[in-house]
Design an enzyme around this catalytic site. Structure first.
Site, PDB file in Angstrom:
ATOM      1  N   GLU A  55     -39.161 -10.428  17.106  1.00 34.95           N
ATOM      2  CA  GLU A  55     -40.680 -10.725  17.484  1.00 34.95           C
ATOM      3  C   GLU A  55     -41.130  -9.734  18.571  1.00 34.95           C
ATOM      4  O   GLU A  55     -41.600  -9.946  19.614  1.00 34.95           O
ATOM      5  CB  GLU A  55     -40.612 -12.139  18.270  1.00 34.95           C
ATOM      6  CG  GLU A  55     -40.515 -13.247  17.490  1.00 34.95           C
ATOM      7  CD  GLU A  55     -40.500 -14.547  18.192  1.00 34.95           C
ATOM      8  OE1 GLU A  55     -40.886 -14.547  19.430  1.00 34.95           O
ATOM      9  OE2 GLU A  55     -40.559 -15.696  17.017  1.00 34.95           O
ATOM     10  N   GLU A  68     -36.862 -18.223  12.028  1.00 33.86           N
ATOM     11  CA  GLU A  68     -36.971 -19.045  12.682  1.00 33.86           C
ATOM     12  C   GLU A  68     -37.912 -20.166  12.371  1.00 33.86           C
ATOM     13  O   GLU A  68     -38.684 -19.704  11.957  1.00 33.86           O
ATOM     14  CB  GLU A  68     -37.168 -18.538  14.256  1.00 33.86           C
ATOM     15  CG  GLU A  68     -36.197 -17.951  15.188  1.00 33.86           C
ATOM     16  CD  GLU A  68     -36.758 -17.388  16.505  1.00 33.86           C
ATOM     17  OE1 GLU A  68     -37.755 -18.086  17.001  1.00 33.86           O
ATOM     18  OE2 GLU A  68     -36.139 -16.570  16.898  1.00 33.86           O
TER      19      GLU A  68
END
Ligand code: IFM
Length: 431
Positions: free
Chosen positions: A176, A337
Site C-alpha cells: 500500500e 487483503e
C-alpha cells in the site's frame, strides 16, 4: 437552489440472499499479516519511535503486538487448524539490516525457519518486503523521499532474495504505497510525520523506481536458480463514488482516484507479474472535498453498514475494482487483503461471505484472480488504532497472548475445507 439528484440505490451486499458457491482447486485461500503488527520486541524501527512518542490512540505499543517473534511455530499451528493453503507475511527490514549495510544472519535464519515450516505445513508463503515500517537508520537519513532509497531498497531486496528466495515464489515488494506515503508524508499522522504534497509526489516516484529495481533483482537472482516467482505490489484500492451524479462531484471523485491509486498502478504495473488488491471499503466524494484531506476523512452514506472504524461495508466494490483492473491492465489479480474491524464478531462472517462470493462470481465468469488473503489471521497492532481495532479470525488477548478462534474463523475454516460455501455452512454461520 437546485437539489442534487440522489445517487441510484445500490443494493447492500447483505440484501442478497446467500447461496452456495465454490472456488477452483488451484485458488489460494489464505490469511495476511505484517511483521510490525504481530512480531513485537523490535526497538529499531520507525513505529517503535512513534509509539514511544505517545502517538497511538489507545496508548498501546508495537513492542508488545502479538509476540509472534517468539511464537512462530504456534502461530503456524493456528493456520494449519484453519486449513489455509497460503499465508501473506512480511519481513521486518530493521531486523534484517539493523545498521546500514550490516545484515543480521540470525534474523534471516529465523525467517528461513518460518518459511520452511510454512512450506512443510503445505502453506505457500507470499512475502512482503516493506509494510509501512523502516529501520531507524533509513528513517533518519532520508526515508522514502531520498534518491538513495532505490539503491538501499535494492540492496536489502537482493540480500533477502539470495538468502530466502529459494523458499518464496510470491513476492510483494511494497504494501500500500499510497497509504504509507499519504499518512507518513502528506498528512503527518504516521512516521516520519511530514506534511508535504511535494514529498508525497516525490515518494510516489521513488516507490515506483524502488519497486522496479526490486522486481528486476528478484527476477535476476531467481532466474539464476531456475526459479520463476511472481512479483507485485499490494495496492490499497477503494471505490470513489461521487456524492451526486453531477459533474463537479464526479470530477472530485475521479481526482481522488487518480491521486491516491492510479498514479501508483500506472507506474508500477509494467514491472509486475500480478496486481495485489487490498480492498476494504468505498468513499463518497463531494465537490467540496479537499483532495489532500479526503483520503483520511472517510465519507459514508448515512444508511450504510460500517465496521468498527466507520468504514462502509460495500462488497460490490471489490467486483467493481477487479473489473476495472481487468479492463485497464492484463495482469492476474490476487486479493492480497480484505477484512473487517469487528470486535464483536457480529459482521465478519457475512462480510467474508459477501466479498468472497464477489470473487467467486468473477472467477466463474473468467476473471484471472489467483487467491484471497483474509486480513487478518489474528487481531494485531493496527497502527494509530493500536490494539483497539480487531481484524482477526483469531481473537488475541494481549495480556496472556492467548489466541481464540472466532465464530467467523470457524466459518473460514469451513470455507477452506469445502473450497467454497455449502448450504450447510450457510445454515450454520449465516442464518
Ligand atoms: O492493518 C492494515 C494493514 O497493515 C494494511 N492494510 C489495511 C489493514 C487494515 O487497516
Amino acid at each position: 437552489m437546485v437539489r442534487p439528484a440522489p445517487l441510484p440505490e445500490i443494493p447492500l451486499g447483505h440484501d442478497r440472499p446467500p447461496a452456495p458457491f465454490s472456488l477452483p482447486d488451484n485458488f489460494q485461500l489464505g490469511t495476511a499479516t505484517a511483521s510490525l503488527q504481530i512480531e513485537g520486541g523490535d526497538r529499531n524501527n520507525s513505529w517503535f519511535r512513534w509509539c514511544e512518542r505517545g502517538r497511538i490512540k489507545d496508548g498501546s505499543h508495537c513492542l508488545r503486538a502479538c509476540d509472534h517473534w517468539n511464537r512462530v511455530a504456534a502461530d503456524i499451528e493456528l493456520q494449519k487448524a484453519l486449513g489455509v493453503t497460503a499465508y501473506r507475511m512480511s519481513l521486518e527490514w530493521s531486523r534484517i539490516e539493523p545498521r546500514e549495510g550490516t545484515f543480521d544472519e540470525e534474523a534471516i535464519a529465523l525467517y528461513r525457519e518460518e518459511l520452511t515450516a510454512l512450506r512443510k505445513a503445505g502453506i505457500t508463503p507470499m512475502v512482503t518486503l516493506h509494510h509501512f515500517s523502516n529501520p531507524l537508520w533509513l528513517e533518519d537519513s532520508g526515508g522514502w523521499t531520498a534518491a538513495s532509497i532505490v539503491d538501499r531498497f535494492g540492496r536489502y531486496t537482493a540480500r533477502v532474495a539470495e538468502t530466502l528466495g529459494d523458499l518464496v515464489d510470491h513476492w510483494v515488494t511494497i504494501n500500500e504505497p499510497n497509504v504509507y506515503l499519504a499518512f507518513g508524508y502528506l498528512f503527518g499522522e504516521w512516521p516520519p510525520g511530514k506534511r508535504s504534497p511535494s514529498a508525497y509526489f516525490t515518494g510516489a516516484r521513488r516507490v515506483a523506481a524502488a519497486h522496479e529495481e526490486a522486481y528486476r533483482l528478484i527476477h535476476a537472482i531467481s532466474d539464476a536458480r531456475g526459479q520463476h516467482p511472481m512479483v507485485g505490489i499490494a495496492h490499497h484500492l477503494r471505490v470513489y463514488d461521487p456524492a451526486t451524479p453531477e459533474r463537479p462531484d464526479k470530477r472530485a471523485a475521479a481526482r481522488l482516484q487518480r491521486l491516491f491509486q492510479d498514479i501508483f498502478l500506472d507506474r508500477t504495473v509494467p514491472f509486475s507479474d500480478f496486481i495485489g488488491v487490498n480492498y476494504y471499503s468505498r468513499d463518497i466524494v463531494a465537490r467540496s472535498a479537499n483532495p489532500f484531506t479526503a483520503f483520511t476523512r472517510r465519507s459514508v452514506k448515512a444508511d450504510r453498514r460500517v465496521n468498527d472504524l466507520g468504514w462502509e461495508i460495500y462488497p460490490e466494490g471489490l467486483s467493481r475494482i477487479c473489473t476495472q483492473l481487468g479492463q485497464r491492465y492484463t495482469l492476474p489479480l490476487v486479493i492480497t487483503e480484505n477484512g473487517i474491524a469487528d470486535a464483536g464478531d457480529t459482521l465478519r462472517s457475512r462480510y467474508l461471505y459477501d466479498h468472497l462470493r464477489e470473487v467467486a462470481d468473477l472467477v466463474s465468469s473468467g476473471a484471472d484472480i489467483r487467491g484471497y488473503f483474509h486480513w487478518s489471521l489474528m487481531d494485531n497492532f493496527e497502527w494509530l488504532e493500536g490494539e483497539s481495532a480487531r481484524f482477526g479470525l483469531y481473537a488475541v488477548d494481549y495480556e496472556t497472548q492467548q489466541r481464540t478462534l472466532r465464530r467467523s474463523g470457524e466459518f473460514y475454516q469451513a470455507i477452506c475445507r469445502d473450497r467454497g460455501v455449502t448450504r450447510k455452512s450457510i445454515r450454520e454461520y449465516l442464518e
